[in-house]
Design an enzyme around this catalytic site. Structure first.
Site, PDB file in Angstrom:
ATOM      1  N   GLY A 124      -5.384  52.661  -4.382  1.00 51.89           N
ATOM      2  CA  GLY A 124      -5.634  52.472  -2.957  1.00 51.89           C
ATOM      3  C   GLY A 124      -7.102  52.320  -2.634  1.00 51.89           C
ATOM      4  O   GLY A 124      -7.833  53.302  -2.528  1.00 51.89           O
ATOM      5  N   THR A 126      -8.108  49.160  -0.476  1.00 57.46           N
ATOM      6  CA  THR A 126      -8.103  48.457   0.813  1.00 57.46           C
ATOM      7  C   THR A 126      -7.614  49.382   1.933  1.00 57.46           C
ATOM      8  O   THR A 126      -6.708  50.188   1.732  1.00 57.46           O
ATOM      9  CB  THR A 126      -7.173  47.228   0.719  1.00 57.46           C
ATOM     10  OG1 THR A 126      -7.570  46.456  -0.412  1.00 57.46           O
ATOM     11  CG2 THR A 126      -7.256  46.379   1.967  1.00 57.46           C
ATOM     12  N   SER A 132     -12.422  43.268   1.937  1.00 56.35           N
ATOM     13  CA  SER A 132     -13.499  42.669   1.140  1.00 56.35           C
ATOM     14  C   SER A 132     -14.725  43.581   1.127  1.00 56.35           C
ATOM     15  O   SER A 132     -15.381  43.743   0.094  1.00 56.35           O
ATOM     16  CB  SER A 132     -13.914  41.323   1.731  1.00 56.35           C
ATOM     17  OG  SER A 132     -12.803  40.494   1.876  1.00 56.35           O
ATOM     18  N   GLY A 343      12.926  17.559  -0.063  1.00 59.30           N
ATOM     19  CA  GLY A 343      13.549  18.563   0.817  1.00 59.30           C
ATOM     20  C   GLY A 343      14.044  19.781   0.063  1.00 59.30           C
ATOM     21  O   GLY A 343      14.000  20.911   0.569  1.00 59.30           O
ATOM     22  N   GLU A 366      -7.111  41.054  -4.732  1.00 63.41           N
ATOM     23  CA  GLU A 366      -8.137  41.441  -5.717  1.00 63.41           C
ATOM     24  C   GLU A 366      -9.409  40.599  -5.541  1.00 63.41           C
ATOM     25  O   GLU A 366     -10.019  40.148  -6.507  1.00 63.41           O
ATOM     26  CB  GLU A 366      -7.599  41.401  -7.151  1.00 63.41           C
ATOM     27  CG  GLU A 366      -6.549  42.502  -7.339  1.00 63.41           C
ATOM     28  CD  GLU A 366      -6.260  42.880  -8.781  1.00 63.41           C
ATOM     29  OE1 GLU A 366      -7.158  42.816  -9.631  1.00 63.41           O
ATOM     30  OE2 GLU A 366      -5.108  43.269  -9.042  1.00 63.41           O
ATOM     31  N   THR A 368     -10.989  37.930  -2.289  1.00 60.32           N
ATOM     32  CA  THR A 368     -10.678  36.590  -1.773  1.00 60.32           C
ATOM     33  C   THR A 368     -11.529  35.538  -2.487  1.00 60.32           C
ATOM     34  O   THR A 368     -12.493  35.869  -3.185  1.00 60.32           O
ATOM     35  CB  THR A 368     -10.983  36.518  -0.259  1.00 60.32           C
ATOM     36  OG1 THR A 368     -12.397  36.705  -0.083  1.00 60.32           O
ATOM     37  CG2 THR A 368     -10.213  37.562   0.535  1.00 60.32           C
TER      38      THR A 368
HETATM   39  C1  LIG Z   1       0.600  41.694  -1.265  1.00 61.66           C
HETATM   40  C2  LIG Z   1      -0.728  42.375  -1.360  1.00 61.66           C
HETATM   41  C3  LIG Z   1      -0.936  43.337  -2.328  1.00 61.66           C
HETATM   42  C4  LIG Z   1      -2.160  44.028  -2.382  1.00 61.66           C
HETATM   43  N1  LIG Z   1      -2.317  45.064  -3.273  1.00 61.66           N
HETATM   44  C5  LIG Z   1      -3.424  45.865  -3.175  1.00 61.66           C
HETATM   45  C6  LIG Z   1      -3.548  47.078  -3.960  1.00 61.66           C
HETATM   46  O1  LIG Z   1      -2.676  47.402  -4.776  1.00 61.66           O
HETATM   47  N2  LIG Z   1      -4.624  47.851  -3.781  1.00 61.66           N
HETATM   48  C7  LIG Z   1      -5.620  47.545  -2.883  1.00 61.66           C
HETATM   49  O2  LIG Z   1      -6.579  48.315  -2.754  1.00 61.66           O
HETATM   50  N3  LIG Z   1      -5.542  46.397  -2.144  1.00 61.66           N
HETATM   51  C8  LIG Z   1      -4.479  45.570  -2.258  1.00 61.66           C
HETATM   52  N4  LIG Z   1      -4.381  44.424  -1.487  1.00 61.66           N
HETATM   53  C9  LIG Z   1      -5.459  44.115  -0.553  1.00 61.66           C
HETATM   54  C10 LIG Z   1      -6.270  42.876  -0.917  1.00 61.66           C
HETATM   55  O3  LIG Z   1      -7.049  43.118  -2.058  1.00 61.66           O
HETATM   56  C11 LIG Z   1      -7.100  42.520   0.338  1.00 61.66           C
HETATM   57  O4  LIG Z   1      -6.191  42.007   1.301  1.00 61.66           O
HETATM   58  C12 LIG Z   1      -8.193  41.528   0.040  1.00 61.66           C
HETATM   59  O5  LIG Z   1      -9.189  42.106  -0.763  1.00 61.66           O
HETATM   60  C13 LIG Z   1      -8.852  40.993   1.328  1.00 61.66           C
HETATM   61  O6  LIG Z   1      -9.193  42.031   2.198  1.00 61.66           O
HETATM   62  P1  LIG Z   1      -8.753  41.944   3.728  1.00 61.66           P
HETATM   63  O7  LIG Z   1      -7.298  41.653   3.751  1.00 61.66           O
HETATM   64  O8  LIG Z   1      -9.218  43.171   4.407  1.00 61.66           O
HETATM   65  O9  LIG Z   1      -9.506  40.698   4.308  1.00 61.66           O
HETATM   66  P2  LIG Z   1     -10.963  40.708   4.985  1.00 61.66           P
HETATM   67  O10 LIG Z   1     -11.933  41.393   4.116  1.00 61.66           O
HETATM   68  O11 LIG Z   1     -10.826  41.200   6.382  1.00 61.66           O
HETATM   69  O12 LIG Z   1     -11.297  39.158   5.000  1.00 61.66           O
HETATM   70  C14 LIG Z   1     -10.810  38.261   5.994  1.00 61.66           C
HETATM   71  C15 LIG Z   1     -11.438  36.895   5.706  1.00 61.66           C
HETATM   72  O13 LIG Z   1     -12.866  36.979   5.868  1.00 61.66           O
HETATM   73  C16 LIG Z   1     -13.499  36.534   4.691  1.00 61.66           C
HETATM   74  N5  LIG Z   1     -14.744  37.262   4.507  1.00 61.66           N
HETATM   75  C17 LIG Z   1     -14.940  38.608   4.499  1.00 61.66           C
HETATM   76  N6  LIG Z   1     -16.250  38.884   4.275  1.00 61.66           N
HETATM   77  C18 LIG Z   1     -16.877  37.704   4.115  1.00 61.66           C
HETATM   78  C19 LIG Z   1     -18.224  37.327   3.849  1.00 61.66           C
HETATM   79  N7  LIG Z   1     -19.185  38.234   3.674  1.00 61.66           N
HETATM   80  N8  LIG Z   1     -18.527  36.021   3.758  1.00 61.66           N
HETATM   81  C20 LIG Z   1     -17.542  35.077   3.914  1.00 61.66           C
HETATM   82  N9  LIG Z   1     -16.253  35.368   4.162  1.00 61.66           N
HETATM   83  C21 LIG Z   1     -15.925  36.671   4.260  1.00 61.66           C
HETATM   84  C22 LIG Z   1     -12.499  36.804   3.575  1.00 61.66           C
HETATM   85  O14 LIG Z   1     -12.784  36.030   2.439  1.00 61.66           O
HETATM   86  C23 LIG Z   1     -11.205  36.429   4.272  1.00 61.66           C
HETATM   87  O15 LIG Z   1     -11.053  35.030   4.245  1.00 61.66           O
HETATM   88  C24 LIG Z   1      -3.196  43.696  -1.464  1.00 61.66           C
HETATM   89  C25 LIG Z   1      -2.986  42.688  -0.522  1.00 61.66           C
HETATM   90  C26 LIG Z   1      -1.774  42.047  -0.440  1.00 61.66           C
HETATM   91  C27 LIG Z   1      -1.576  41.036   0.657  1.00 61.66           C
END
Ligand SMILES: Cc1cc2nc3c(=O)[nH]c(=O)nc-3n(C[C@H](O)[C@H](O)[C@H](O)COP(=O)(O)OP(=O)(O)OC[C@H]3O[C@@H](n4cnc5c(N)ncnc54)[C@H](O)[C@@H]3O)c2cc1C
Length: 382
Positions: A124, A126, A132, A343, A366, A368
């Site tokens: 855990g 996120t 990010s 389709g 893991e 973006t």
């Molecule tokens: C199905 C699934 C399974 C997952 N499993 C895990 C898990 O087991 N453990 C865990 O800890 N997490 C897990 N995650 C979380 C995942 O790693 C995060 O969703 C991912 O790292 C992105 O974080 P966020 O969703 O908060 O997006 P945000 O960080 O809010 O980003 C939103 C957008 O802004 C962009 N952005 C952010 N900062 C910048 C910047 N400085 N410059 C340019 N662009 C930027 C991002 O690239 C993205 O496009 C999981 C997610 C999903 C959907």
């Protein structure tokens, strides 16, 4: 420079390939449709030793390497990504932090069951408000006598709520550094600990046969010895875990991309239009050729990152390149494979529909694609 597989790696790849085709393929569409976790498939993967692949035999592992794990992930994802991400998260996010940073007691308590696949663990990092920017962690852990008291929440945590999940490791703020920055540490929270709540599973676009939950910690108390590694090393720990994990996600993405090639060749040979199989048309052949080119080059990128990692060389940039490239081409291939299916590609009964729905998360989870670019640029001195 030799990218050919050793005999052991080849044998592993072939056995996982057979398993994916013979055991996973016949049952996974039903789980995907019903959003159910494929316990029986996971149990059989455990019996094959897949959950123990990159771990030493001392803790019940197979004594293989991280590249072996990547090969297994590629072959599973070639058929289905839900089971592949379950294995990826179980090994690289669940067991690996304990293996890398745990005390002997923690390893002895948790690793044998995690490495056999009989139990799963989540990681855990996120949170609902920060992904990010992991340094923005808000979850707090305060030492009260000989217990940590944890408050906060975590979002999207894989493998955190199955019937066989035994614990999650969570990152939490445990103080302030001399420079004013947050001190982050990692703490093990066993499932069922009072104050630790697992929300019902999310309704997801893809990976619907995998397990993902939001977690909350409300005055959740765990023993002080549940600290994983040194206090204040949480940031460094998850950076290491995520660097490795990127190679694994790249392998998974290559598997999906290759699965798109497999399904497209099959369908193009069967589907007739204008009096002949659509595979006779050069427009379709060129699509498939491009898809194969992309899968092949992305595979080389993750092989290279894994080789550097196993040689003990720096691999951060190469892992980010592999993850960025492989996830991009996985989305490309899924789009083109769906197009080739017309389709029917939009119908869930065809594997390419699953590939399409499963591909997008690869550009997000893991780290973006933007984060991968940040890592690459930073490593280039920018
Ligand atoms: C199905 C699934 C399974 C997952 N499993 C895990 C898990 O087991 N453990 C865990 O800890 N997490 C897990 N995650 C979380 C995942 O790693 C995060 O969703 C991912 O790292 C992105 O974080 P966020 O969703 O908060 O997006 P945000 O960080 O809010 O980003 C939103 C957008 O802004 C962009 N952005 C952010 N900062 C910048 C910047 N400085 N410059 C340019 N662009 C930027 C991002 O690239 C993205 O496009 C999981 C997610 C999903 C959907």
């Amino acid at each position: 420079m030799d990218f050919r597989l050793s005999e052991e790696h080849q044998a592993l790849r072939d056995s996982v390939r057979d398993f994916a085709r013979e055991v996973v393929a016949p049952v996974i569409a039903e789980h995907y449709e019903q959003h159910t976790f494929p316990y029986e498939v996971i149990r059989q993967m455990g019996k094959m030793g897949l959950f123990g692949l990159p771990f030493s035999e001392e803790y019940g592992g197979m004594g293989g390497d991280y590249f072996a794990l990547c090969l297994a992930l590629e072959e599973l994802a070639r058929v289905d990504s839900s089971v592949a991400i379950t294995l990826e998260a179980a090994v690289s996010l669940g067991a690996m932090p304990i293996y890398r940073f745990g005390t002997e007691e923690q390893k002895a308590r948790w690793l044998p069951k995690l490495l056999s696949g009989e139990a799963l663990a989540g990681f855990g990092l996120t949170e609902p408000g920060t992904g990010s920017d992991a340094g923005g962690t808000e979850t707090r852990a305060v030492l009260d006598g000989d217990e940590w008291v944890i408050n906060g929440s975590k979002a999207f945590i894989t493998n955190s709520g199955t019937d066989i999940t035994v614990m999650v490791t969570v990152t939490a703020v445990t103080g302030t550094r001399p420079d004013g920055a947050k001190e982050l540490s990692t703490i093990i929270v066993p499932s069922g600990t009072p104050g630790f709540t697992v929300a019902p599973g999310y309704s997801k676009v893809g990976w619907t046969a995998s397990d993902t939950h939001e977690l909350t910690f409300d005055d959740c108390r765990v023993p002080a010895e549940n600290l994983l590694g040194e206090r204040g090393r949480g940031f460094a720990q998850f950076l290491r875990i995520l660097d490795e994990g990127r190679i694994a996600i790249a392998a998974l993405a290559v598997g999906l991309a290759q699965g798109c090639v497999d399904e497209s060749i099959k369908y193009a040979g069967e589907r007739q239009a204008f009096g002949q199989p659509i595979g006779n048309y050069q427009a379709i052949q060129f699509k498939v050729a491009d898809m194969e080119m992309k899968a092949h080059t992305a595979r080389l990128a993750y092989y290279d990152a894994a080789a550097r990692m196993l040689a003990g060389e720096p691999f951060k940039r190469q892992a980010a390149i592999a993850k960025l490239h492989a996830s991009t081409i996985a989305v490309d291939n899924a789009r083109e494979a769906t197009q080739i299916h017309g389709g029917y590609g939009f119908m869930n009964e065809y594997p390419v529909a699953r590939f399409w729905r499963d591909s997008k998360i690869l550009e997000i989870g893991e780290g973006t694609s933007e984060v991968q670019r940040m890592i690459i640029a930073r490593d280039l001195g920018m």
